[in-house]
Design a protein around this motif. Structure first.
Motif, PDB file in Angstrom:
ATOM      1  N   ASP A  91      31.355  39.104  47.690  1.00 43.61           N
ATOM      2  CA  ASP A  91      32.802  39.324  47.511  1.00 43.61           C
ATOM      3  C   ASP A  91      33.558  39.346  48.831  1.00 43.61           C
ATOM      4  O   ASP A  91      34.788  39.389  48.839  1.00 43.61           O
TER       5      ASP A  91
ATOM      6  N   PRO B  43      34.617  44.384  50.080  1.00 46.81           N
ATOM      7  CA  PRO B  43      34.920  45.343  49.015  1.00 46.81           C
ATOM      8  C   PRO B  43      33.717  46.195  48.576  1.00 46.81           C
ATOM      9  O   PRO B  43      33.859  47.405  48.425  1.00 46.81           O
ATOM     10  N   ASP B  44      32.553  45.570  48.366  1.00 45.31           N
ATOM     11  CA  ASP B  44      31.453  46.364  47.799  1.00 45.31           C
ATOM     12  C   ASP B  44      30.831  47.312  48.826  1.00 45.31           C
ATOM     13  O   ASP B  44      30.462  48.442  48.487  1.00 45.31           O
TER      14      ASP B  44
ATOM     15  N   TRP C 149      38.304  51.186  43.587  1.00 43.29           N
ATOM     16  CA  TRP C 149      38.245  50.619  44.930  1.00 43.29           C
ATOM     17  C   TRP C 149      39.361  51.220  45.768  1.00 43.29           C
ATOM     18  O   TRP C 149      40.285  51.838  45.239  1.00 43.29           O
TER      19      TRP C 149
ATOM     20  N   TRP D  20      49.223  39.480  46.979  1.00 39.50           N
ATOM     21  CA  TRP D  20      48.366  39.679  45.797  1.00 39.50           C
ATOM     22  C   TRP D  20      47.172  40.583  46.059  1.00 39.50           C
ATOM     23  O   TRP D  20      46.623  41.179  45.126  1.00 39.50           O
ATOM     24  N   PHE D  21      46.745  40.718  47.321  1.00 36.33           N
ATOM     25  CA  PHE D  21      45.577  41.563  47.576  1.00 36.33           C
ATOM     26  C   PHE D  21      46.063  42.889  48.146  1.00 36.33           C
ATOM     27  O   PHE D  21      46.532  42.970  49.278  1.00 36.33           O
ATOM     28  N   SER D  22      45.935  43.930  47.344  1.00 36.85           N
ATOM     29  CA  SER D  22      46.553  45.213  47.662  1.00 36.85           C
ATOM     30  C   SER D  22      45.644  46.079  48.552  1.00 36.85           C
ATOM     31  O   SER D  22      44.886  46.910  48.068  1.00 36.85           O
ATOM     32  N   LEU D  23      45.754  45.848  49.867  1.00 35.57           N
ATOM     33  CA  LEU D  23      44.920  46.593  50.814  1.00 35.57           C
ATOM     34  C   LEU D  23      45.757  47.732  51.400  1.00 35.57           C
ATOM     35  O   LEU D  23      46.752  47.491  52.073  1.00 35.57           O
TER      36      LEU D  23
ATOM     37  N   ASP E 133      42.380  51.568  54.279  1.00 34.40           N
ATOM     38  CA  ASP E 133      41.458  50.483  53.953  1.00 34.40           C
ATOM     39  C   ASP E 133      41.550  49.374  55.015  1.00 34.40           C
ATOM     40  O   ASP E 133      40.532  48.839  55.487  1.00 34.40           O
TER      41      ASP E 133
ATOM     42  N   LEU F 133      35.589  34.200  44.664  1.00 33.06           N
ATOM     43  CA  LEU F 133      35.689  35.226  43.621  1.00 33.06           C
ATOM     44  C   LEU F 133      37.001  36.007  43.680  1.00 33.06           C
ATOM     45  O   LEU F 133      37.609  36.305  42.650  1.00 33.06           O
ATOM     46  N   GLN F 134      37.476  36.351  44.894  1.00 35.67           N
ATOM     47  CA  GLN F 134      38.705  37.151  45.008  1.00 35.67           C
ATOM     48  C   GLN F 134      39.926  36.358  44.541  1.00 35.67           C
ATOM     49  O   GLN F 134      40.859  36.940  43.986  1.00 35.67           O
TER      50      GLN F 134
ATOM     51  N   TRP G 264      39.486  36.409  40.619  1.00 36.47           N
ATOM     52  CA  TRP G 264      39.596  37.697  39.924  1.00 36.47           C
ATOM     53  C   TRP G 264      40.885  38.454  40.264  1.00 36.47           C
ATOM     54  O   TRP G 264      41.528  39.028  39.399  1.00 36.47           O
ATOM     55  N   VAL G 265      41.278  38.415  41.545  1.00 37.89           N
ATOM     56  CA  VAL G 265      42.444  39.213  41.927  1.00 37.89           C
ATOM     57  C   VAL G 265      43.712  38.346  41.927  1.00 37.89           C
ATOM     58  O   VAL G 265      44.690  38.659  41.254  1.00 37.89           O
TER      59      VAL G 265
HETATM   60  N1  FO1 Z   1      40.962  44.441  43.056  1.00 40.71           N
HETATM   61  C1  FO1 Z   1      42.044  44.087  42.364  1.00 40.71           C
HETATM   62  O1  FO1 Z   1      41.944  43.791  41.177  1.00 40.71           O
HETATM   63  N2  FO1 Z   1      43.286  44.018  42.988  1.00 40.71           N
HETATM   64  C2  FO1 Z   1      43.477  44.321  44.283  1.00 40.71           C
HETATM   65  O2  FO1 Z   1      44.585  44.239  44.796  1.00 40.71           O
HETATM   66  C3  FO1 Z   1      42.313  44.761  45.025  1.00 40.71           C
HETATM   67  C4  FO1 Z   1      42.411  45.150  46.350  1.00 40.71           C
HETATM   68  C5  FO1 Z   1      41.270  45.603  47.021  1.00 40.71           C
HETATM   69  C6  FO1 Z   1      41.350  46.043  48.343  1.00 40.71           C
HETATM   70  C7  FO1 Z   1      40.220  46.465  49.002  1.00 40.71           C
HETATM   71  C8  FO1 Z   1      38.988  46.456  48.357  1.00 40.71           C
HETATM   72  O3  FO1 Z   1      37.897  46.869  49.018  1.00 40.71           O
HETATM   73  C9  FO1 Z   1      38.880  46.038  47.049  1.00 40.71           C
HETATM   74  C10 FO1 Z   1      40.025  45.617  46.364  1.00 40.71           C
HETATM   75  N3  FO1 Z   1      39.943  45.187  45.034  1.00 40.71           N
HETATM   76  C11 FO1 Z   1      41.051  44.787  44.366  1.00 40.71           C
HETATM   77  C12 FO1 Z   1      38.685  45.189  44.331  1.00 40.71           C
HETATM   78  C13 FO1 Z   1      37.792  44.015  44.590  1.00 40.71           C
HETATM   79  O4  FO1 Z   1      38.251  43.032  45.415  1.00 40.71           O
HETATM   80  C14 FO1 Z   1      37.163  43.366  43.355  1.00 40.71           C
HETATM   81  O5  FO1 Z   1      37.380  44.056  42.194  1.00 40.71           O
HETATM   82  C15 FO1 Z   1      35.704  43.278  43.594  1.00 40.71           C
HETATM   83  O6  FO1 Z   1      35.399  42.598  44.764  1.00 40.71           O
HETATM   84  C16 FO1 Z   1      34.995  42.597  42.408  1.00 40.71           C
HETATM   85  O7  FO1 Z   1      33.710  43.085  42.445  1.00 40.71           O
END
Ligand code: FO1
Length: 312
Positions: free
Chosen positions: A43, A54-55, A73, A95-98, A102, A157-158, A161-162
């Motif tokens: 990821d 993320p993981d 997360w 779109w990526f909510s950091l 974080d 994947l990001q 999925w995101v």
């Molecule tokens: N998942 C989302 O659905 N939307 C987000 O904006 C999002 C931000 C995010 C920021 C940091 C982080 O470590 C993880 C974040 N995730 C977010 C979760 C993640 O990217 C995914 O759900 C996993 O990678 C899927 O396994």
């Protein structure tokens, strides 16, 4: 005489695994068990000029007690100043909510990587600064990227999925770079005893780790216990059903057992599963145990950890 705790490799995903990690930490005897948490790297991706994992971060924040557990997360009560200014400058919502804390983790990680540390060393530095005594290791220091084949083309994947909210039709999944990847040092050393696979998306969180060359051979010779990420036909979290269908696998505990059948010895499925499912799993040569794997409170956490400890 005090005995040395037994090392257990805990192959983890992200959000779906975090409740089990906190259960293991709360209810396993520290003098008997030493889990090493192995994180999926498929990821990981570059955004805002920094390397986001993320993981690894979900495991780190869980162990540091700062995970936003309702979302699964990010850091609890994190602020959004960076994101709002970034979106204002670009004149479009991001779109990526950091969150800000974080972002600090990813900035620090990127600096360390640029200074020549491996991802494993960087992960170790971050966790020790946050007061974590457990070992967290990425599955590999090499680049492995989970790519989804979709009706709109192949994408990270990001993005699937995101950014696109998992909407395109998924037709397959690939782990870019997997053939050349070598397991990280702590991952290999965690495989000497029993191995626990936590509930997580089998295809996007567990298989990128297990598909690293040489790992299935090791797992065949280990006592591998897994907890199902499915409750009947529904997954704990995330896009698991989409990916299972794309790979022609049944969206169920049986489908996951089949995917893991090459190395899995014991599979924990929920007590609500029927006997036709458990019988089909047993027919794959896997011991199948029905127990409550839905964690809703401290009582559930304690009970599931007791069962895991009994089996490993
Ligand atoms: N998942 C989302 O659905 N939307 C987000 O904006 C999002 C931000 C995010 C920021 C940091 C982080 O470590 C993880 C974040 N995730 C977010 C979760 C993640 O990217 C995914 O759900 C996993 O990678 C899927 O396994």
């Amino acid at each position: 005489m005090p005995s040395t705790p037994r090392t257990i490799g805990v192959i983890s995903g992200g959000s779906g695994s975090s409740k089990f990690i906190s259960a293991i930490e709360s209810y396993s005897p520290k003098d008997q068990i030493e889990p090493i948490y192995i994180a999926n790297v498929g990821d990981n991706f570059w955004r805002f000029g920094v390397y986001i994992c993320p993981d690894i971060d979900i495991i780190t924040f869980t162990l540091a007690g700062i995970l936003n557990s309702s979302r699964g997360w990010g850091v609890l009560n994190d602020s959004r100043n960076f994101l709002s200014m970034y979106s204002r400058l670009r004149k479009e919502p991001e779109w990526f909510s950091l969150g800000d804390a974080d972002l600090a983790v990813s900035v620090y990680r990127t600096e360390m990587l640029r200074a020549g540390l491996t991802l494993e060393e960087t992960t170790e530095r971050i966790s020790s600064s946050l007061g974590i005594s457990r070992r967290i290791a990425p599955a590999t220091n090499d680049d492995v990227e989970t790519q989804i084949l979709t009706s709109e083309g192949k994408m990270h994947l990001q993005d699937f999925w995101v950014r696109l909210r998992g909407e395109p039709e998924a037709t397959g999944i690939e782990y870019l770079g997997i053939e050349a990847a070598k397991p990280a040092y702590s991952f290999l050393s965690s495989l000497s005893g029993s191995v626990l696979i936590l509930p997580a998306n089998p295809l996007s969180s567990i298989m990128p780790t297990i598909s690293i060359p040489g790992i299935t051979d090791k797992l065949r010779n280990s006592k591998v216990v897994a907890i199902s990420p499915f409750l009947g036909g529904a997954a704990f979290s995330g896009p698991a059903p989409k990916f299972m269908r794309a790979q022609g696998l049944e969206c169920s505990s049986y489908g996951v057992a089949k995917l893991y059948s090459d190395f899995l010895k014991i599979f924990l499925v929920d007590s609500s599963e029927d006997s036709s499912t458990t019988n089909k799993i047993k027919d794959l040569g896997i011991e199948c145990i029905r127990t409550n794997i839905k964690i809703e409170n401290e009582f559930d956490k304690e009970a599931v950890v007791k069962e895991i400890l009994r089996l490993i």
